[in-house]
Write a protein that holds these residues in place. Sequence first.
Motif, PDB file in Angstrom:
ATOM      1  N   GLU A 118       0.810  -1.212   0.000  1.00 11.90           N
ATOM      2  CA  GLU A 118       0.000   0.000   0.000  1.00 11.90           C
ATOM      3  C   GLU A 118       0.847   1.268   0.000  1.00 11.90           C
ATOM      4  N   ALA A 119       2.027   1.208   0.605  1.00 11.91           N
ATOM      5  CA  ALA A 119       2.882   2.385   0.672  1.00 11.91           C
ATOM      6  C   ALA A 119       3.354   2.780  -0.730  1.00 11.91           C
ATOM      7  N   ARG A 120       3.356   4.082  -0.982  1.00 17.03           N
ATOM      8  CA  ARG A 120       3.857   4.579  -2.268  1.00 17.03           C
ATOM      9  C   ARG A 120       5.390   4.641  -2.223  1.00 17.03           C
ATOM     10  N   VAL A 121       6.029   4.077  -3.218  1.00 14.34           N
ATOM     11  CA  VAL A 121       7.487   4.012  -3.256  1.00 14.34           C
ATOM     12  C   VAL A 121       8.088   5.408  -3.204  1.00 14.34           C
ATOM     13  N   GLU A 122       7.496   6.352  -3.927  1.00  9.36           N
ATOM     14  CA  GLU A 122       8.027   7.713  -3.957  1.00  9.36           C
ATOM     15  C   GLU A 122       7.989   8.349  -2.573  1.00  9.36           C
ATOM     16  N   ALA A 123       6.890   8.169  -1.850  1.00  5.15           N
ATOM     17  CA  ALA A 123       6.769   8.752  -0.507  1.00  5.15           C
ATOM     18  C   ALA A 123       7.774   8.119   0.449  1.00  5.15           C
ATOM     19  N   LEU A 124       7.970   6.810   0.320  1.00  4.01           N
ATOM     20  CA  LEU A 124       8.928   6.112   1.178  1.00  4.01           C
ATOM     21  C   LEU A 124      10.352   6.575   0.882  1.00  4.01           C
ATOM     22  N   GLN A 125      10.677   6.708  -0.392  1.00  3.92           N
ATOM     23  CA  GLN A 125      12.014   7.167  -0.775  1.00  3.92           C
ATOM     24  C   GLN A 125      12.262   8.589  -0.283  1.00  3.92           C
ATOM     25  N   ASP A 126      11.262   9.448  -0.389  1.00  6.07           N
ATOM     26  CA  ASP A 126      11.406  10.828   0.061  1.00  6.07           C
ATOM     27  C   ASP A 126      11.662  10.883   1.566  1.00  6.07           C
ATOM     28  N   LEU A 127      10.949  10.043   2.318  1.00 11.44           N
ATOM     29  CA  LEU A 127      11.118  10.036   3.769  1.00 11.44           C
ATOM     30  C   LEU A 127      12.525   9.574   4.149  1.00 11.44           C
ATOM     31  N   VAL A 128      12.981   8.490   3.550  1.00 13.00           N
ATOM     32  CA  VAL A 128      14.322   7.984   3.866  1.00 13.00           C
ATOM     33  C   VAL A 128      15.382   9.006   3.460  1.00 13.00           C
ATOM     34  N   ALA A 129      15.181   9.682   2.337  1.00 15.04           N
ATOM     35  CA  ALA A 129      16.127  10.710   1.895  1.00 15.04           C
ATOM     36  C   ALA A 129      16.157  11.883   2.862  1.00 15.04           C
ATOM     37  N   ASN A 130      14.995  12.283   3.358  1.00 12.30           N
ATOM     38  CA  ASN A 130      14.930  13.379   4.333  1.00 12.30           C
ATOM     39  C   ASN A 130      15.635  13.000   5.625  1.00 12.30           C
ATOM     40  N   LEU A 131      15.447  11.775   6.054  1.00 17.41           N
ATOM     41  CA  LEU A 131      16.102  11.320   7.284  1.00 17.41           C
ATOM     42  C   LEU A 131      17.611  11.260   7.116  1.00 17.41           C
ATOM     43  N   ALA A 132      18.074  10.946   5.896  1.00 17.85           N
ATOM     44  CA  ALA A 132      19.507  10.861   5.639  1.00 17.85           C
ATOM     45  C   ALA A 132      20.189  12.213   5.794  1.00 17.85           C
ATOM     46  N   GLU A 133      19.427  13.294   5.686  1.00 22.75           N
ATOM     47  CA  GLU A 133      19.981  14.637   5.822  1.00 22.75           C
ATOM     48  C   GLU A 133      19.977  15.114   7.273  1.00 22.75           C
ATOM     49  N   THR A 134      19.512  14.275   8.180  1.00 22.00           N
ATOM     50  CA  THR A 134      19.498  14.607   9.606  1.00 22.00           C
ATOM     51  C   THR A 134      20.581  13.815  10.330  1.00 22.00           C
ATOM     52  N   PRO A 135      20.862  14.155  11.585  1.00 27.76           N
ATOM     53  CA  PRO A 135      21.851  13.379  12.350  1.00 27.76           C
ATOM     54  C   PRO A 135      21.363  11.990  12.749  1.00 27.76           C
ATOM     55  N   ALA A 136      20.106  11.683  12.475  1.00 22.64           N
ATOM     56  CA  ALA A 136      19.542  10.406  12.922  1.00 22.64           C
ATOM     57  C   ALA A 136      20.106   9.233  12.124  1.00 22.64           C
ATOM     58  N   GLN A 137      20.405   8.156  12.827  1.00 21.87           N
ATOM     59  CA  GLN A 137      20.804   6.909  12.171  1.00 21.87           C
ATOM     60  C   GLN A 137      19.544   6.121  11.843  1.00 21.87           C
ATOM     61  N   VAL A 138      19.362   5.787  10.569  1.00 24.13           N
ATOM     62  CA  VAL A 138      18.197   5.003  10.151  1.00 24.13           C
ATOM     63  C   VAL A 138      18.498   3.536  10.414  1.00 24.13           C
ATOM     64  N   ALA A 139      17.783   2.958  11.358  1.00 25.43           N
ATOM     65  CA  ALA A 139      18.029   1.555  11.751  1.00 25.43           C
ATOM     66  C   ALA A 139      17.507   0.582  10.712  1.00 25.43           C
ATOM     67  N   GLY A 140      16.525   1.003   9.910  1.00 26.56           N
ATOM     68  CA  GLY A 140      15.978   0.104   8.899  1.00 26.56           C
ATOM     69  C   GLY A 140      14.573   0.497   8.515  1.00 26.56           C
ATOM     70  N   VAL A 141      13.996  -0.268   7.595  1.00 28.74           N
ATOM     71  CA  VAL A 141      12.626  -0.067   7.144  1.00 28.74           C
ATOM     72  C   VAL A 141      11.849  -1.344   7.402  1.00 28.74           C
ATOM     73  N   VAL A 142      10.703  -1.217   8.042  1.00 29.19           N
ATOM     74  CA  VAL A 142       9.850  -2.356   8.377  1.00 29.19           C
ATOM     75  C   VAL A 142       8.585  -2.274   7.538  1.00 29.19           C
ATOM     76  N   PHE A 143       8.246  -3.363   6.856  1.00 27.71           N
ATOM     77  CA  PHE A 143       7.001  -3.419   6.098  1.00 27.71           C
ATOM     78  C   PHE A 143       5.947  -4.145   6.929  1.00 27.71           C
ATOM     79  N   ASN A 144       4.892  -3.420   7.203  1.00 31.22           N
ATOM     80  CA  ASN A 144       3.808  -3.952   8.033  1.00 31.22           C
ATOM     81  C   ASN A 144       2.860  -4.755   7.152  1.00 31.22           C
ATOM     82  N   GLU A 145       2.753  -6.053   7.431  1.00 30.26           N
ATOM     83  CA  GLU A 145       1.885  -6.924   6.639  1.00 30.26           C
ATOM     84  C   GLU A 145       0.495  -7.069   7.234  1.00 30.26           C
ATOM     85  N   PHE A 146       0.275  -6.535   8.428  1.00 33.63           N
ATOM     86  CA  PHE A 146      -0.985  -6.784   9.129  1.00 33.63           C
ATOM     87  C   PHE A 146      -1.904  -5.583   9.039  1.00 33.63           C
TER      88      PHE A 146
END
Length: 287
Positions: free
Chosen positions: A259-287
């Motif tokens: 259901e998640a839009r690939v473009e929206a997910l990519q934009d979010l991960v890209a935005n986080l990459a510009e912050t000091p936060a370490q991205v631990a990973g991406v979880v896909f919710n199947e439920f």
Amino acid sequence: MTVDTQDSNIADRSIGSILANLRNLSADQVERIVRHQREQSVRFGEAAVALGFASSDDVLFALSQQFHYPYAPEERRSASPELVALNQPFGVQAESLRAIRSQIIMRLFNEGQERRAIAVVSPEAGDGKTFFAANLAVVLAQLGGRTLLVDADLRHPRQHDVFGVENRAGLSGILSGRAEAKVIQQVPGVSSLFVLPVGTTPPNPLELVERPAFGLLIRELLSKFDHVVVDTPAACFGSDSAVIAARCGAALVVARKNEARVEALQDLVANLAETPAQVAGVVFNEF
């Protein structure tokens, strides 16, 4: 802050004592269970189930108390059905959550690393972010360390409903300089799990988390708790989640599978990459 010691007292008691208290068993019923136990050479819990004085679920609850493993008894589950890690700790969803917990610990909590809070973020509303943050906090608390879940979704807060705690005071009051006493609440039945709700939903959510007070608060909470999990607004509502993740130091992205839009997910991960936060990973919710 005071902590209820009832659970620790329960943990030192026998299975029979816990079951007798849980089901209000009379002395005669306990004697019948003990007699059946001796005659059949079975455990007390098995004897109680065989005689109809307890259920298998009751025995699991009693065992969880002895092994310091938070587990909600059957009558408490209807109040918080989303807490699958607490209500069904031996199910498929809980096992998946524990696997994710292990990955997070290996990636973020290595010896010598600076301590971080974990911001749970998602690109869209309805991705299951609040559900995931709540259950992640539960499985971290099941390790035994003091765990705090902070509801920083100042736009659409729900953690107070998920855990059934009061929401009269909370994070918004702290950040606006109107801190009230006892804003952090212990989750009933889980001595190591605490929740900081939002309190009053503010008109200026982004401005509140951008203030230095939020970063200072996160650092203070990290000094008092072993794990801090922070729920955030979905990225589609603004930049709150990226700001919160930067203050926390780590982020975990949740998106709904198929259901998640690939473009929206990519934009979010890209935005986080510009912050000091370490991205631990991406979880896909199947439920």
